[in-house]
Write a protein that holds these residues in place. Sequence first.
Motif, mmCIF file in Angstrom:
data_model
loop_
_atom_site.group_PDB
_atom_site.id
_atom_site.type_symbol
_atom_site.label_atom_id
_atom_site.label_comp_id
_atom_site.label_asym_id
_atom_site.label_seq_id
_atom_site.Cartn_x
_atom_site.Cartn_y
_atom_site.Cartn_z
ATOM 1 N N GLN B 264 0.835 -1.188 0.000
ATOM 2 C CA GLN B 264 0.000 0.000 0.000
ATOM 3 C C GLN B 264 0.872 1.240 0.000
ATOM 4 N N LEU B 265 0.345 2.271 -0.619
ATOM 5 C CA LEU B 265 1.029 3.568 -0.626
ATOM 6 C C LEU B 265 0.488 4.342 0.561
ATOM 7 N N VAL B 266 1.323 4.515 1.577
ATOM 8 C CA VAL B 266 0.845 5.232 2.760
ATOM 9 C C VAL B 266 1.704 6.471 2.958
ATOM 10 N N VAL B 278 4.528 0.441 1.242
ATOM 11 C CA VAL B 278 4.779 -0.395 2.411
ATOM 12 C C VAL B 278 4.103 -1.736 2.190
ATOM 13 N N ARG B 279 4.833 -2.771 2.459
ATOM 14 C CA ARG B 279 4.213 -4.098 2.410
ATOM 15 C C ARG B 279 3.328 -4.219 3.638
ATOM 16 N N THR B 280 2.087 -4.531 3.430
ATOM 17 C CA THR B 280 1.204 -4.607 4.589
ATOM 18 C C THR B 280 0.864 -6.054 4.899
ATOM 19 N N LYS B 281 -0.212 -6.549 4.330
ATOM 20 C CA LYS B 281 -0.642 -7.856 4.834
ATOM 21 C C LYS B 281 -0.251 -8.997 3.911
#
Lengths: 830, 686
Positions: B264-266, B278-281
């Motif tokens: 996701q782009l955070v 960021v790699r999330t889930k």
Amino acid sequence: MVEEEGVRVVRCGGSELNFRRAVFSADSKYIFCVSGDFVKVYSTATEECVHILQGHRNLVTGIQLNPSNHLQLYSCSFDGTIKLWDYVDGILIKTFIVGHKLHALFAIARAEDSVFVTINKEKPDVFQLVSVKLPKSSSQEIEAKELSFVLDYINQSPKCIAFGHEGEYVAVVRDFYLSVYFFKKKKTSRFTLSSSRNKKRAKNNFTCVACHPKEDCIATGHKDGKIRLWRNFDDDKKYTYTCLHWHHDMVMDLAFSVTGTSLLSGGRESVLVEWRDAAEKNKEFLPRLGATIEHISVSPAGDLFCTSHSDNKIIVIHRNLEASAVIQGLVKDSNIFTGLMIDPRTKALVLNGKPGHLQFYSLQSDKQLYNLDIVQQEYINDYSLIQIELTKAAFGCYGNWLATVEQRQEKKTELEMQMKLWMYNKKTQGFVLNTKVNMPHEDHITALCFCNAEKSENPTLVTTSKDGHFKVWILTDDSDIYKKAVGWTCDFVGSYHKYQATNCCFSEDGSLLAVSFEEIVTIWDSETWELKCTFCQRAGKIRHLCFGRLTCSKYLLGATENGILCCWNLLSCALEWSAKLNVRVMEPDPNSENIAAVSRSSVGSDLFVFKPSEPRPLCIQKNISREEVQWGVFVPRDVPESFTSEAYQWLNRSQFYFLTKSQSLLTFSTKSPEEKLTPTSKQLLAEESLPNTPFYFILGKHRQQQHEKLNAALENELVQLPLTENIPAISELLHTPAHVLPSASFLCSMFVNSLLLSKESKSAEETPNDVDMEEEKESDDSDEENDFTEKVQDTDNTDLGEDIIHQLSKSEEKELRKFRKVDYSWITAL
Amino acid sequence: MGEFTVHRVRFFNYVPSGIRCVAYNNQSNRLAVSRTDGTVEIYNLSANYFQEKFFPGHESRATEALCWAKGQRLFSAGLNGEIIEYDLQALNIKYAMDAFGGPIWSMAASPHGSQLLVGCEDGSVKLFQITPDKIQFERNFDRQKSRILSLSWHPSGTHIAAGSIDYISVFDVKSGSAIHKMLVDRQFMGVSKRKCIIWGVAFLSDGTVISVDSAGKVQFWDSATGTLVKNHLIANADVQSIAVSDQEDSFVVGTAEGTVFHFQLVSVTSNSSEKQWVRTKPFQHHTHDVRAVAHSPTALISGGTDTHLVIRPLMEKVEVKNYDAALRKITFPHRRLISCSKKKQLLLFQFAHHLELWRLGSTVATGKNGDTLPLSKDADHLLHLKTKGPENIICSCISPCGSWIAYSTASRFFLYRLNYEHDNISLQRVSKMPAFLRSALQILFSEDSTKLFVASNQGSLHIIRLLEGSFKHLHTFQPQSGTVESMCLLAVSPDGNWLAASGTSAGVHVYNIKHLKLHCTVPAYNFPVTALAIAPNTNNLVIAHSDQQVFEYSIPGKQYTEWSRTIQKQGFHHLWLQRDTPITHISFHPKKPMHILLHDAYMFCIIDKSLPLPNDKTLLYNPLPPTNESDVIRRRTAHAFKISKIYKPLLFMDLLDERTLVAVERPLDDIIAQLPPPIKKKKFGT
């Protein structure tokens, strides 16, 4: 010399260093940690305790650097105050009285005039995070009652609270949720994970939290070993998290590096994990740290980390994951089976340490000297495993021999037991395994003791066991054609009507051995191993047994489980007196006739100090501890005190230390033992900041030479073992009752021998008395040489002290201090 | 003694083929899935993830790339070097066109949908212009050294990124020349002799190129400078697929370890505009390679070698937390692969390239409810019928009397006559099929096995009278003027008077066979029909839709029945509506006209129209009440839906006679056992 005050029980060192996260000073030179009622300042380079900040009247629960002045330190305590310290000089600057019991303290740069604390209100488990406004005032003690509420229902542990970058938000975890409070928006977001009742039975409980120093990122640790990195948490819907999973058990603590590029985590695996770029595949490990990592902290300069461990140890770690310093306190995480002992050489307190180890703990410097690995097996940290436990240990022959017993019992019938005998090696200055005895007895060993009489030419050890026997072990020649060696063998096996042997004790001169068989005490002649007589009081099993000493050596004392303390007269073979006293601990003072007994009553533990010959106790201290006292020991004083009051006379030569069930080490004192510590530590500090003056070059050289000379001399001297007792042999001869005296022919040679020795020892003994106490403090007594025997150190002190006194008078020293302030670094440049 | 004796059939050795490509169409909310055997399936995500259409596979057409262009047009390309366009109305292949570049590994439609790009084995990237009825070769880009495995357009359509072996090229579309060549490390921090295959690239509008490769890396490149910006090592095995959301704020990658990672782009901090990926889930719904991923606005879609299609909704994108927010796993086709001859107790299993005929076992023992009865005669494998040619079977049917078998591939129709002589069986092909019977989408025999109904892919329905060893074409119902929609489902009334046929979207047509004319059309409904059946005696047509609604329509009365109106008024139980899989078969009890038997993959249900309907407060899945309970309680708790979940996954269930049921199960473990072994991963604690 010392004005007498009331004797009180004081906590003496050994307090937890791992209670809270340690804090680094801004320049990473010092590390601060809470330790009981004090804050200790250690040097990260030398591991030495530099200052003890004392002033709190209860447990210190939190420390933080003052964000607006990094040379100051805030601390909070259960006593309801926040104190501001100048840690460089160890001075208390201000005290803010809040009034509530404070559980944690946070100071952030944004909120300049206020700090955050956790307090609990009403219910025992409901904690609140509040901000306390610290009023500006010049007075020393200021009331700070202006509390503003931030968050409710939070976890007590400060690990569960973290402030975000620039203090914009605070993240708090408890049970299954993470709450984030934004100070600007005054809004709380709450994120809940499914509880353990879910399908996968994941243990999602939060255990700790850390905030990224630069980004909006919160790291949380969980019970199942996962680390979650939360982002976008300012949006209740769009929040997202990443999982990092390496730990197989609960994540105990988390910390971001100063730049936020790496995340540190630790847990029961005793491995420090560094996650770089928060990527699962990019991680570094620092393994084998010895015990569960409880806390991790990072220095503000970014060059050091430190981990606090469950075995009361702080490890300072370099940025490149290399351990650089270890600050080890008294290990407390195991059961104490061995009781408290004093190593006759180092005067260190010896007891169970890490699993399978004996720890040697210096009471003077409140730090562990070293660990002796007894079991010598890899320790596997698993709750379900039954471990080998070190159950008994005893020193003999002035610390030349150490006997240990270890056992492991999986089932009732499968007992594994080993007795090990360790010899002190003077060259390596440590204990070396000499004899290993597999299954010395059929059943548990209940007691072991060395014959510590001066005259005994042959070291003797007695073990008693539940199998009904007691065994006498003696040192024999075990040489063969290859090498000269000595070893221990069983010399005699005794029993009495198949009763379980429960205790044993040698008389002071070693001529008699008392062994208790349940309710019966038997007296054996140590020469011939003949049963001399028996005492039986039918008052329950004997729990403690000891001979009187010095003038009272004709008495034998026994404490039974039914709460009777008996005193038998060995001359008349009759009961001298008995008292109803539920004795838990009975310890004879090695330097006097006194015997201390701690009894347990419903309200607490009481201490009785008495002489066997006198019916009236010397001293009664009621309610010394609320808890049960488990072990006690007399520690001989280096310098005898001179209390004149009769009630405190027993403290003149020895100090009584005792350990309660919750493993706090307590002692009696008229002044706090830390007062004694401060001069040396102050001196250390002074030495550390000593610039290289011309004097240093002159003096330093000289001093080095002195050291070298001394060391050379010491090596030659090491072999001799002078007597530590300062009572002349003649008086001893006269004091000893006739019936315990050995034959006259034997006495003669001993008498002559003692005269020969006494000449030499006298000169060594008298000198320390010449040296004034103050001068000794001033003098540069080298603590590094702790490992040598006390005697040797004494001579060392005197020699050195004299030299320096000759060269530096008081006025000269003042001059020197002045010079210190002048910068002479240009000399080195020449 | 239970109500039914159940033949629990577990010898249907069906293994779905692995998923190779997934393409999501945002306009129609449809998902095209291609499998390794060349089958292409279209799922309607708005209609409860129903598999609406499918194109049968072909042995030589291994699909390697699938894409939607110009809105609704679907293209595929494969290792035979052909680009294929599918006709979504007639359910056949519109045309196949050779790209003349060797096997095609990748394909991408331009953002505006007017151009099509293919990457070939010989290293060429070919640009095709999409014309209204065909595609036309336009030009070649600069030829690369090795095969082009992945392609991605810049959203503006000016540049493309092409992933090859060991490097990524960035082309300028106008000039067709490579402007950057970005070399990829063979391994993350270290050297490896194995080449690094760029399995997927994605070009973002800010010029970032994201690549996934065989070394397990996800890398971010700056296409303007041709430099590596960021590197995420996420797997020890290949990362095989990538899909970016339309908003470019999240993307999904699939790895050979079966894990799907969401990125996701955070924003870095809440008050700065700086953002980072960021790699999330991670999601571990697959056991094998995830060969294809897609990113719909609300869900992550993944499919791979383990044959499951997994749709994982993104919680933050779901407005209301209803059943749409739940994970979907689609394993079995939403059509019938099994037909049954009730009289002879035969089962016909349809596989991709062959048919199997089995005779059910029998028993003489009796037992209590729930007992497993011992077989006195085992099930018999009577026939193994292999198809001719490389094409997959579309549909098959066995006549109720058991003496006819018909099946169809994409180009040929086969009819066989079975003769039984004691235990021997002889097969005789009925030759000389008429020219119009080339390909069928659905075949059905009448109850008395005298008529054959064939739904052809031109939308027409043929009725054929079967005679002993020969046949006669009776009639053809032509499609409604103006529509070319094919009929996919057929149902005939037991008395042979009525034939109901349904297409993929329009309503159900009912024909009168006696008078050979259209009788009526059931009012159209928003959701596609999943199963049809006509009840005996009453001639009520029961229709199941993909939104789990069930209607009952009286054919003679030309209106919905009273029961159907009641249940529509009251509404179905919410748990009934939340089921995952569509109803694939409906049948009736010959002696109990009030009963409707239907099943989906996870339950079998008898609807008793005489009992009260359940409301949302009652328990839908009530376990059968113990017999010792008093009748009063039983009557109070009883409602119209009697559901059994004993048999799952249930592929087929029918009533052989009043007291006998046949249930065909296909346990998932048996399918997994037939798949190639997955990548071995060390599991902690083992």
